[in-house]
Enzyme design. Sequence first.
Site, PDB file in Angstrom:
ATOM      1  N   CYS A 124      -2.128  -0.518   7.667  1.00 45.16           N
ATOM      2  CA  CYS A 124      -1.346   0.709   7.523  1.00 45.16           C
ATOM      3  C   CYS A 124      -1.425   1.574   8.773  1.00 45.16           C
ATOM      4  CB  CYS A 124      -1.812   1.480   6.298  1.00 45.16           C
ATOM      5  SG  CYS A 124      -1.420   0.615   4.748  1.00 45.16           S
TER       6      CYS A 124
ATOM      7  N   HIS B 281       0.851  -1.185   0.000  1.00 50.92           N
ATOM      8  CA  HIS B 281       0.000   0.000   0.000  1.00 50.92           C
ATOM      9  C   HIS B 281       0.888   1.236   0.000  1.00 50.92           C
ATOM     10  CE1 HIS B 281      -3.725  -2.128   1.950  1.00 50.92           C
ATOM     11  NE2 HIS B 281      -3.208  -2.819   0.939  1.00 50.92           N
TER      12      HIS B 281
ATOM     13  N   GLU C 237       1.055   3.730   1.971  1.00 52.31           N
ATOM     14  CA  GLU C 237       1.613   4.062   3.285  1.00 52.31           C
ATOM     15  C   GLU C 237       2.783   3.163   3.661  1.00 52.31           C
ATOM     16  OE1 GLU C 237      -2.966   4.478   3.737  1.00 52.31           O
ATOM     17  OE2 GLU C 237      -1.548   3.308   2.552  1.00 52.31           O
TER      18      GLU C 237
ATOM     19  N   CYS D 167      -5.947   1.695   5.933  1.00 46.32           N
ATOM     20  CA  CYS D 167      -6.571   0.472   6.426  1.00 46.32           C
ATOM     21  C   CYS D 167      -5.973   0.134   7.799  1.00 46.32           C
ATOM     22  CB  CYS D 167      -6.340  -0.672   5.438  1.00 46.32           C
ATOM     23  SG  CYS D 167      -4.610  -1.213   5.341  1.00 46.32           S
TER      24      CYS D 167
END
Length: 149
Positions: A85, A52, A54, A82
């Site tokens: 993260c 992701h 992040e 999420c």
Amino acid sequence: MDHQFYMREALAEARRAEASGEVPVGAVLVLGGEIVARAHNTPIAANDPTAHAEINLLRSAAATLGNYRLDDATLYVTLEPCVMCAGALVHSRVKRLVFSARDLRFGGVRSKFAVADSDLLNHRIDIVEGVLAAEATQLLQAFFRSRRS
């Protein structure tokens, strides 16, 4: 801090993700007024479900700074993190999280869970939400609309 300026930089990263066929989420990390890392989603290209924006950003910033602790840093991201993260942000000790759009299905900061500033954890992140939310939401909606047609 000029939240809109840095969020526009994160949106530019999101557009890079979109151009490569990834879900358009982008992020930048700011420390002392300087962008020290930029990243976007790459799970498809990397064959990595953890890639992701992040997570990619935290890895890059930690390598650049030579420290996994990112004290006093502000992370800008175009979509609410999420749970995975949000947990990584807590572990890295990011000071502030600024995000654009809420993720009503998987949000780990406000929409479904409150991981980043939970009283149950040893570190709480300051949270600012909604910066350029309309732009981020429009980018995501257009991306998914194009996939469905």
